[in-house]
Scaffold this motif. Structure first.
Motif, short mmCIF file in Angstrom:
data_model
loop_
_atom_site.label_atom_id
_atom_site.label_comp_id
_atom_site.label_asym_id
_atom_site.label_seq_id
_atom_site.Cartn_x
_atom_site.Cartn_y
_atom_site.Cartn_z
N GLU A 3 79.65 65.59 -5.90
CA GLU A 3 78.32 65.03 -6.02
C GLU A 3 77.34 65.83 -5.18
OE1 GLU A 3 76.72 60.99 -4.40
OE2 GLU A 3 77.69 60.58 -6.33
N GLY A 4 76.21 66.19 -5.79
CA GLY A 4 75.21 67.00 -5.10
C GLY A 4 75.47 68.48 -5.22
N VAL A 5 76.64 68.84 -5.75
CA VAL A 5 76.98 70.26 -5.95
C VAL A 5 77.04 70.55 -7.44
CG1 VAL A 5 78.69 72.06 -5.53
CG2 VAL A 5 78.21 70.36 -3.76
N ASP A 6 78.07 69.99 -8.11
CA ASP A 6 78.22 70.18 -9.56
C ASP A 6 77.56 69.06 -10.35
OD1 ASP A 6 80.08 72.45 -9.17
OD2 ASP A 6 81.40 70.90 -8.41
N THR A 7 77.55 67.87 -9.79
CA THR A 7 76.97 66.71 -10.47
C THR A 7 75.84 66.14 -9.61
OG1 THR A 7 78.55 65.18 -9.44
CG2 THR A 7 79.15 66.14 -11.58
N PRO A 8 74.83 65.52 -10.23
CA PRO A 8 73.70 65.00 -9.47
C PRO A 8 74.11 63.91 -8.49
CG PRO A 8 73.17 65.15 -11.81
CD PRO A 8 74.64 65.38 -11.69
N ASP A 9 73.49 63.93 -7.30
CA ASP A 9 73.70 62.84 -6.36
C ASP A 9 72.71 61.73 -6.69
OD1 ASP A 9 71.25 63.69 -5.42
OD2 ASP A 9 71.95 64.30 -3.44
N ARG A 11 69.86 61.11 -5.73
CA ARG A 11 68.48 61.56 -5.87
C ARG A 11 68.33 62.61 -6.96
NH1 ARG A 11 65.88 62.50 0.04
NH2 ARG A 11 64.00 62.51 -1.24
N GLY A 12 69.41 62.82 -7.73
CA GLY A 12 69.35 63.76 -8.85
C GLY A 12 69.50 65.21 -8.47
N ARG A 13 70.00 65.51 -7.28
CA ARG A 13 70.07 66.88 -6.79
C ARG A 13 71.44 67.51 -7.08
NH1 ARG A 13 68.39 65.22 -0.76
NH2 ARG A 13 70.19 63.89 -1.23
N THR A 14 71.41 68.79 -7.40
CA THR A 14 72.64 69.59 -7.51
C THR A 14 72.42 70.89 -6.73
OG1 THR A 14 71.87 70.61 -9.57
CG2 THR A 14 73.28 68.64 -9.77
N GLY A 15 73.51 71.65 -6.56
CA GLY A 15 73.41 72.93 -5.89
C GLY A 15 73.07 72.85 -4.41
N LEU A 16 73.39 71.72 -3.78
CA LEU A 16 73.07 71.55 -2.37
C LEU A 16 73.91 72.44 -1.46
CD1 LEU A 16 72.63 67.66 -2.20
CD2 LEU A 16 70.84 69.41 -2.34
N ASP A 17 74.96 73.03 -2.01
CA ASP A 17 75.80 73.93 -1.22
C ASP A 17 75.24 75.36 -1.17
OD1 ASP A 17 76.27 74.23 -3.98
OD2 ASP A 17 78.22 75.15 -3.59
N ARG A 18 74.08 75.58 -1.79
CA ARG A 18 73.51 76.93 -1.79
C ARG A 18 72.66 77.21 -0.55
NH1 ARG A 18 76.68 79.53 -4.22
NH2 ARG A 18 75.17 81.24 -4.05
N ALA A 19 72.27 76.17 0.15
CA ALA A 19 71.37 76.35 1.30
C ALA A 19 72.01 77.23 2.37
CB ALA A 19 71.01 75.00 1.89
N GLY A 20 71.33 78.30 2.73
CA GLY A 20 71.80 79.18 3.79
C GLY A 20 72.61 80.36 3.34
N ARG A 21 73.07 80.36 2.12
CA ARG A 21 73.95 81.44 1.66
C ARG A 21 73.22 82.78 1.54
NH1 ARG A 21 78.99 79.89 -0.37
NH2 ARG A 21 79.29 77.63 -0.66
N ASP A 22 71.91 82.74 1.34
CA ASP A 22 71.16 83.98 1.13
C ASP A 22 70.34 84.39 2.34
OD1 ASP A 22 69.39 81.91 1.01
OD2 ASP A 22 68.38 82.56 -0.83
N LEU A 23 70.63 83.85 3.52
CA LEU A 23 69.88 84.19 4.72
C LEU A 23 70.14 85.64 5.12
CD1 LEU A 23 70.47 80.99 6.88
CD2 LEU A 23 68.35 81.67 5.73
N THR A 24 69.06 86.38 5.43
CA THR A 24 69.18 87.79 5.81
C THR A 24 68.37 88.14 7.05
OG1 THR A 24 67.36 88.41 4.32
CG2 THR A 24 69.60 88.50 3.41
N GLY A 25 67.68 87.18 7.64
CA GLY A 25 66.77 87.49 8.74
C GLY A 25 67.45 87.89 10.03
N ASN A 26 68.69 87.48 10.23
CA ASN A 26 69.40 87.80 11.46
C ASN A 26 70.68 88.56 11.12
OD1 ASN A 26 70.77 87.91 13.90
ND2 ASN A 26 70.24 85.81 14.49
N PRO A 27 70.73 89.88 11.38
CA PRO A 27 71.92 90.68 11.01
C PRO A 27 73.17 90.29 11.79
CG PRO A 27 70.41 91.98 12.35
CD PRO A 27 69.69 90.71 12.01
N ARG A 28 73.01 89.48 12.84
CA ARG A 28 74.16 89.04 13.63
C ARG A 28 74.84 87.81 13.03
NH1 ARG A 28 71.92 88.03 19.42
NH2 ARG A 28 74.14 87.69 19.86
#
Length: 218
Positions: A3-9, A11-28
């Motif tokens: 729920e919240g990833v593949d199926t809506p939670d 509040r109708g949200r999906t893809g909540l596991d994507r947050a932070g995966r594309d961060l590039t501001g800190n090379p450490r």
């Protein structure tokens, strides 16, 4: 299926596991994985990442973050009368963590939801104090608990003429809010006594040091 990833939670949200995966501001910091722990209303995530220390070595670390969205708060003040308009309402987290009755004195505040910060704080001020706020001043932004909570809080201030009621709040959201008009000097002396809410303390101190009740603002 999560729920919240593949199926809506709820509040109708999906893809909540994507947050932070594309961060590039800190090379450490290199994010390895993000797991949604809970998305009942707000979202708790467990993130695993590689972290480079100052000596060049790397370690694998894991952190849980609580995402409730960003918020805004506002100090309503009357410069000529030297008063501020605050609220008192029940806060269960404070109650369960040792506060005698959970009734905290606070500035008006709330989550942005889908609004910009200024629109949101006008809405919250009206809901919590009954006042239609005019011109507002953006004071500063702050992370309030950066060790675990993602929220940025936007701080505002605005003048008011007079209080127009004793109680406010949205009944359908379970709110029962007492409106308090306090002498500013009295409010300052109550910091650390019955005023122990961080955002309220910050705005009162700003008002004394740099805002409407400072020598500069007088």
């Amino acid at each position: 299926m999560a729920e919240g990833v593949d199926t809506p939670d709820r509040r109708g949200r999906t893809g909540l596991d994507r947050a932070g995966r594309d961060l590039t501001g800190n090379p450490r910091v290199r994010v390895r994985d993000v797991e949604v722990v809970s998305s009942n209303w707000y979202v708790t995530r467990r993130t695993t990442f590689d972290f480079q220390h100052s000596d060049g070595t790397w370690s694998v670390q894991e952190r849980e973050t609580y995402d409730r969205g960003n918020g805004a708060c506002i100090l309503l003040y009357n410069r000529s009368a030297r008063t501020v308009l605050l609220t008192r309402q029940f806060r269960f987290p404070a109650y369960v963590n040792g506060h005698p009755d959970g009734e905290l004195i606070e500035v008006a505040a709330g989550l942005l939801d889908e609004d910009d910060a200024e629109t949101a704080i006008r809405r919250e001020a009206q809901e919590e104090t009954g006042l239609e706020v005019g011109d507002v001043e953006r004071v500063f932004d702050a992370f309030m608990s950066p060790g675990s909570v993602t929220e940025v809080l936007h701080f505002f201030a605005a003048p008011y003429e007079r209080s127009i009621g004793e109680r406010a709040g949205l009944v359908d959201e379970g709110e029962d809010i007492e409106i308090l008009e306090l002498a500013f000097d009295d409010a300052l002396t109550r910091i650390g006594g019955d005023i122990i809410d961080a955002k309220t303390i910050m705005l009162l101190q700003w008002a004394a040091l740099r805002g409407p009740f400072s020598q500069r603002g007088a």
